[in-house]
Write a protein that holds these residues in place. Structure first.
Motif, PDB file in Angstrom:
ATOM      1  N   UNK A 150       1.162  -1.563   0.174  1.00  0.00           N
ATOM      2  CA  UNK A 150       0.170  -0.062  -0.490  1.00  0.00           C
ATOM      3  C   UNK A 150       0.816   1.328   0.107  1.00  0.00           C
ATOM      4  N   UNK A 151       0.161   1.929  -1.124  1.00  0.00           N
ATOM      5  CA  UNK A 151       1.138   3.437  -0.870  1.00  0.00           C
ATOM      6  C   UNK A 151       0.413   4.563  -0.444  1.00  0.00           C
ATOM      7  N   UNK A 152       0.622   5.261   0.863  1.00  0.00           N
ATOM      8  CA  UNK A 152       0.259   6.519   1.169  1.00  0.00           C
ATOM      9  C   UNK A 152       0.738   7.742   1.125  1.00  0.00           C
ATOM     10  N   UNK A 153       0.348   8.362   0.701  1.00  0.00           N
ATOM     11  CA  UNK A 153       0.205  10.683   0.723  1.00  0.00           C
ATOM     12  C   UNK A 153      -0.186  11.327   1.494  1.00  0.00           C
ATOM     13  N   UNK A 197      -1.351  14.790   8.831  1.00  0.00           N
ATOM     14  CA  UNK A 197      -0.708  13.677   9.828  1.00  0.00           C
ATOM     15  C   UNK A 197       0.884  13.788  10.543  1.00  0.00           C
ATOM     16  N   UNK A 198       1.356  12.913  11.412  1.00  0.00           N
ATOM     17  CA  UNK A 198       3.076  13.187  11.407  1.00  0.00           C
ATOM     18  C   UNK A 198       3.357  11.767  11.228  1.00  0.00           C
ATOM     19  N   UNK A 199       4.436  11.880  10.279  1.00  0.00           N
ATOM     20  CA  UNK A 199       4.502  10.199   8.972  1.00  0.00           C
ATOM     21  C   UNK A 199       4.604   9.106  10.782  1.00  0.00           C
ATOM     22  N   UNK A 200       5.350   9.910  11.784  1.00  0.00           N
ATOM     23  CA  UNK A 200       5.454   8.377  12.949  1.00  0.00           C
ATOM     24  C   UNK A 200       3.552   7.832  13.120  1.00  0.00           C
ATOM     25  N   UNK A 201       3.120   9.118  13.796  1.00  0.00           N
ATOM     26  CA  UNK A 201       2.113   8.597  13.755  1.00  0.00           C
ATOM     27  C   UNK A 201       0.921   7.582  12.930  1.00  0.00           C
ATOM     28  N   UNK A 202       1.079   8.015  11.426  1.00  0.00           N
ATOM     29  CA  UNK A 202       0.664   7.336  10.073  1.00  0.00           C
ATOM     30  C   UNK A 202       1.343   6.000  10.127  1.00  0.00           C
ATOM     31  N   UNK A 203       3.057   5.573  10.751  1.00  0.00           N
ATOM     32  CA  UNK A 203       3.240   5.043  10.398  1.00  0.00           C
ATOM     33  C   UNK A 203       2.879   3.505  11.528  1.00  0.00           C
ATOM     34  N   UNK A 233       0.958  -0.226  11.641  1.00  0.00           N
ATOM     35  CA  UNK A 233       1.706  -1.126  12.456  1.00  0.00           C
ATOM     36  C   UNK A 233       0.005  -1.784  13.120  1.00  0.00           C
ATOM     37  N   UNK A 234      -0.254  -1.149  13.921  1.00  0.00           N
ATOM     38  CA  UNK A 234      -1.519  -1.499  14.353  1.00  0.00           C
ATOM     39  C   UNK A 234      -2.923  -2.105  12.929  1.00  0.00           C
ATOM     40  N   UNK A 235      -2.824  -1.620  12.038  1.00  0.00           N
ATOM     41  CA  UNK A 235      -3.569  -2.428  10.654  1.00  0.00           C
ATOM     42  C   UNK A 235      -3.256  -3.925  10.431  1.00  0.00           C
ATOM     43  N   UNK A 236      -1.213  -4.655  10.804  1.00  0.00           N
ATOM     44  CA  UNK A 236      -1.000  -5.564  10.071  1.00  0.00           C
ATOM     45  C   UNK A 236       0.262  -5.312   8.971  1.00  0.00           C
ATOM     46  N   UNK A 237       0.064  -3.465   8.674  1.00  0.00           N
ATOM     47  CA  UNK A 237       0.777  -3.570   7.704  1.00  0.00           C
ATOM     48  C   UNK A 237       1.778  -2.489   8.011  1.00  0.00           C
ATOM     49  N   UNK A 238       3.230  -3.157   7.520  1.00  0.00           N
ATOM     50  CA  UNK A 238       4.505  -2.622   7.653  1.00  0.00           C
ATOM     51  C   UNK A 238       5.164  -1.922   6.700  1.00  0.00           C
ATOM     52  N   UNK A 239       5.690  -0.329   7.259  1.00  0.00           N
ATOM     53  CA  UNK A 239       6.397   0.975   6.386  1.00  0.00           C
ATOM     54  C   UNK A 239       7.737  -0.304   6.659  1.00  0.00           C
ATOM     55  N   UNK A 240       7.882  -0.385   5.055  1.00  0.00           N
ATOM     56  CA  UNK A 240       9.272  -1.096   4.325  1.00  0.00           C
ATOM     57  C   UNK A 240       9.419   1.157   3.795  1.00  0.00           C
ATOM     58  N   UNK A 263       5.173   3.840   1.893  1.00  0.00           N
ATOM     59  CA  UNK A 263       4.725   2.305   1.093  1.00  0.00           C
ATOM     60  C   UNK A 263       4.896   0.949   2.554  1.00  0.00           C
ATOM     61  N   UNK A 264       4.179   0.823   2.361  1.00  0.00           N
ATOM     62  CA  UNK A 264       3.213  -0.653   3.363  1.00  0.00           C
ATOM     63  C   UNK A 264       3.614  -1.606   3.065  1.00  0.00           C
ATOM     64  N   UNK A 265       3.707  -2.892   3.886  1.00  0.00           N
ATOM     65  CA  UNK A 265       3.443  -4.127   3.017  1.00  0.00           C
ATOM     66  C   UNK A 265       2.698  -5.078   3.767  1.00  0.00           C
ATOM     67  N   UNK A 266       1.662  -5.721   3.700  1.00  0.00           N
ATOM     68  CA  UNK A 266       1.104  -6.652   3.958  1.00  0.00           C
ATOM     69  C   UNK A 266       2.151  -8.055   4.308  1.00  0.00           C
ATOM     70  N   UNK A 267       2.149  -8.757   5.736  1.00  0.00           N
ATOM     71  CA  UNK A 267       3.051  -9.662   5.619  1.00  0.00           C
ATOM     72  C   UNK A 267       3.196 -10.920   4.723  1.00  0.00           C
ATOM     73  N   UNK A 268       3.890 -11.203   4.070  1.00  0.00           N
ATOM     74  CA  UNK A 268       3.693 -12.565   3.079  1.00  0.00           C
ATOM     75  C   UNK A 268       3.694 -13.743   3.520  1.00  0.00           C
ATOM     76  N   UNK A 269       3.020 -13.694   4.968  1.00  0.00           N
ATOM     77  CA  UNK A 269       2.211 -14.971   5.734  1.00  0.00           C
ATOM     78  C   UNK A 269       1.462 -14.735   6.027  1.00  0.00           C
TER      79      UNK A 269
END
Length: 150
Positions: A70-73, A98-104, A108-115, A134-140
């Motif tokens: 997911x790409x968020x701007x 938003x502040x970058x750290x807050x959105x990050x 993360x709370x939604x299960x998406x890790x910022x890459x 740019x966030x990613x859902x875990x492959x597993x």
């Protein structure tokens, strides 16, 4: 939350006739679980009331396939902006920054890790710096989205 103006969807369909454009709500996407390899929310969350953003991000997690991105701007800041006039017209438009750290953390709370992240200074025509995450859902990850329930 409001939907996209019909003129924007019509223009997109004319410009890219080979693509499918569908109107909907980000908190209730009409897509199957894991249906997308990626999604782009290009300045979309700035028009979402802050209390609904966790629900939207959980929905992004739900529709992304394992390993999907997911790409968020968004505009960086702490204070919302309300415009009552633009382009010589009366409007009612809110921008939630938003502040970058807050959105990050929300991602993360939604299960998406910022890459990857990029925060750039405002251009002369912009009021605030701009952030790209740019966030990613875990492959597993085969389960439902963490965070808010949809």
């Amino acid at each position: 939350m409001s939907t996209c103006p019909p003129e924007m969807v019509a223009l997109a369909r004319r410009t890219y006739p080979g693509l499918r454009f569908v109107e909907g709500q980000m908190a209730e996407l009409d897509l199957a679980d894991g249906a997308l390899a990626g999604l782009v929310a290009w300045y979309s969350v700035i028009h979402t009331p802050p209390e609904l953003v966790p629900t939207v991000l959980a929905e992004f997690h739900r529709v992304l396939a394992p390993g999907g991105h997911a790409l968020l701007t968004f505009q960086v800041g702490d204070e919302p902006l309300h415009l009552s006039e633009a382009f010589d017209r009366e409007i009612a438009l809110d921008f939630h920054r938003w502040q970058r750290d807050r959105m990050t953390a929300l991602l993360a709370d939604a299960g998406l890790d910022v890459q990857a992240t990029l925060v750039r200074e405002a251009e002369p025509t912009e009021r605030t710096p701009q952030a790209y995450l740019l966030a990613r859902k875990a492959a597993d990850d085969q389960g439902e989205g963490a965070g808010a329930t949809i």
